[in-house]
Design an enzyme around this catalytic site. Sequence first.
Site, PDB file in Angstrom:
ATOM      1  N   TYR A   2      21.184  -1.298 -11.351  1.00 43.02           N
ATOM      2  CA  TYR A   2      20.070  -1.462 -12.299  1.00 43.02           C
ATOM      3  C   TYR A   2      19.795  -2.938 -12.529  1.00 43.02           C
ATOM      4  O   TYR A   2      20.736  -3.724 -12.679  1.00 43.02           O
ATOM      5  CB  TYR A   2      20.402  -0.805 -13.646  1.00 43.02           C
TER       6      TYR A   2
ATOM      7  N   LYS B 194       2.514  -0.156   5.738  1.00 43.11           N
ATOM      8  CA  LYS B 194       1.485   0.203   6.733  1.00 43.11           C
ATOM      9  C   LYS B 194       1.503  -0.862   7.838  1.00 43.11           C
ATOM     10  O   LYS B 194       2.497  -0.971   8.544  1.00 43.11           O
ATOM     11  CB  LYS B 194       0.124   0.348   6.048  1.00 43.11           C
TER      12      LYS B 194
ATOM     13  N   GLU C 287      16.750  -4.078 -14.586  1.00 41.93           N
ATOM     14  CA  GLU C 287      15.483  -4.178 -15.337  1.00 41.93           C
ATOM     15  C   GLU C 287      15.267  -5.617 -15.795  1.00 41.93           C
ATOM     16  O   GLU C 287      16.200  -6.277 -16.280  1.00 41.93           O
ATOM     17  CB  GLU C 287      15.506  -3.231 -16.542  1.00 41.93           C
TER      18      GLU C 287
ATOM     19  N   ASP D 115      -7.598  -4.959  -2.676  1.00 40.51           N
ATOM     20  CA  ASP D 115      -6.503  -4.052  -2.306  1.00 40.51           C
ATOM     21  C   ASP D 115      -6.399  -4.065  -0.781  1.00 40.51           C
ATOM     22  O   ASP D 115      -7.234  -3.498  -0.077  1.00 40.51           O
ATOM     23  CB  ASP D 115      -6.812  -2.650  -2.829  1.00 40.51           C
TER      24      ASP D 115
ATOM     25  N   ARG E 176       8.650   1.553   2.405  1.00 38.65           N
ATOM     26  CA  ARG E 176       7.610   2.180   1.583  1.00 38.65           C
ATOM     27  C   ARG E 176       7.626   1.534   0.199  1.00 38.65           C
ATOM     28  O   ARG E 176       8.618   1.603  -0.520  1.00 38.65           O
ATOM     29  CB  ARG E 176       7.915   3.677   1.485  1.00 38.65           C
TER      30      ARG E 176
ATOM     31  N   THR F 253       0.374  -2.231  -0.032  1.00 37.38           N
ATOM     32  CA  THR F 253       1.601  -1.501   0.262  1.00 37.38           C
ATOM     33  C   THR F 253       2.310  -2.305   1.348  1.00 37.38           C
ATOM     34  O   THR F 253       1.672  -3.075   2.076  1.00 37.38           O
ATOM     35  CB  THR F 253       1.315  -0.078   0.773  1.00 37.38           C
TER      36      THR F 253
HETATM   37  N1  DSN Z   1      -2.237   7.648   1.818  1.00 33.47           N
HETATM   38  C1  DSN Z   1      -2.707   6.338   2.196  1.00 33.47           C
HETATM   39  C2  DSN Z   1      -3.534   6.388   3.434  1.00 33.47           C
HETATM   40  O1  DSN Z   1      -3.275   7.249   4.237  1.00 33.47           O
HETATM   41  O2  DSN Z   1      -4.415   5.583   3.604  1.00 33.47           O
HETATM   42  C3  DSN Z   1      -3.399   5.701   1.097  1.00 33.47           C
HETATM   43  O3  DSN Z   1      -2.618   5.807  -0.050  1.00 33.47           O
END
Ligand code: DSN
Length: 412
Positions: free
Chosen positions: A54, A229, A56, A200, A235, A226
Amino acid sequence: MSPESTGPYPDRQVFDLIAQEDQRQAECLTLIASENHCSPAVRAAMGSLLTDKYAEGYPGRRYYGGCEVADQIEDLAISRAKELFGAEHANVQAHSGTQANLGAYLSVMAPGDRLLGMALNAGGHLSHGFSRSHSGILFEPTRYGIDEGTGLIDYDEVERLAKERRPRMVVAGFSSYPRLLDWKRMRAIADEVGAFFLADIAHPAGLIAAGVIDSPVGIADFVTMTTHKTLRGPRGGMILCKEEFAKKLDSSVFPGGQGGPFLHVIAAKAVAFGEALQPGFKVYGQQVLENARVLAEALLGHGFEIVTGGTDNHLVMVDLRPKGLSGKQAEALCLRAGLVVNKNLIPGDPKKAMETSGLRLGTAAPTTRGMGPEGMTEIAGLLDRLITGGESEMAVVGARIRELAAAHPLPQ
Ligand code: DSN
């Protein structure tokens, strides 16, 4: 990993399922635009003992003892993130892209404030003001679409909506838009109405980190993403911002929206950022772009319609209407042959989101497996054989996809 190697009480049920997933990923080709294959080093960090800790708070200001290592790990992730994107401030604690967006919104917005973002059915994201997302429940959303003829964002229309609605936050970003965004134009629109601007970059983060497409860092007030990707990390989410928002942003993420950070994931983010700082990552980014361009062209050659006529990023949006199949039907056919894709709405789609008239393809994952333009051309041909020939082509196409997957193993 065998169940026995996991300790004195091997959990056959779970570890056999994990083995099945390993096999599925190895034997199929993933063309889902939001997926990728991270490195063994990223996975090792995620599987480390850091998951037990932990922490925090933030480095040097924790609510728990024993955070000496945690502090170094988070500091390292932050400094690598700042170097990678040339950012003034980075928050690496956001658990996901949606959490990142909510954290950024709530650092400068109050419930009831107006939010202008891209509509989900035009290629935007749930967290850009969709009615059943907290972003659409907490805030008063207005959504801009795309020109149904060209498939492109109509910036004049975004400007008109901004002037009419006077939002507190303007959002640019997508989950299924195959072109580049005009960050400067969006900034100018936000400035005209005194709004904050959030970019974003969940999808193109890796391409931006590689320096192969334009970055909104330094233009937008907040840049969210994110890390799993095109950036090819664990993730998770991340937020960059200008120094002036740093304090507000950090307290909006913790304690605002989250408790303890996932230190194992933060360590894995640090590993991924380190990988993305290597010269090879630029080559990877260039190849992702080239592969997408080749894939789109080859599909056009097979008589598919491609939304916007091509691509400038890692995404290819296929309009299946000339082929007479729905996205749902095409997705199911491809999946049975070992080609993992997802159905997707296309501009002005008459079908519902669970059926759709399109497919969304992405080249981040096959490029990680070492596939190049030749592979993309072949995949386009296999896709056409499946979609045109259906059942009669299944065995031959499936066998070839298994061969291609075996020839391009997952990172190990
Ligand atoms: N689920 C993602 C995508 O496939 O683009 C977006 O959150």
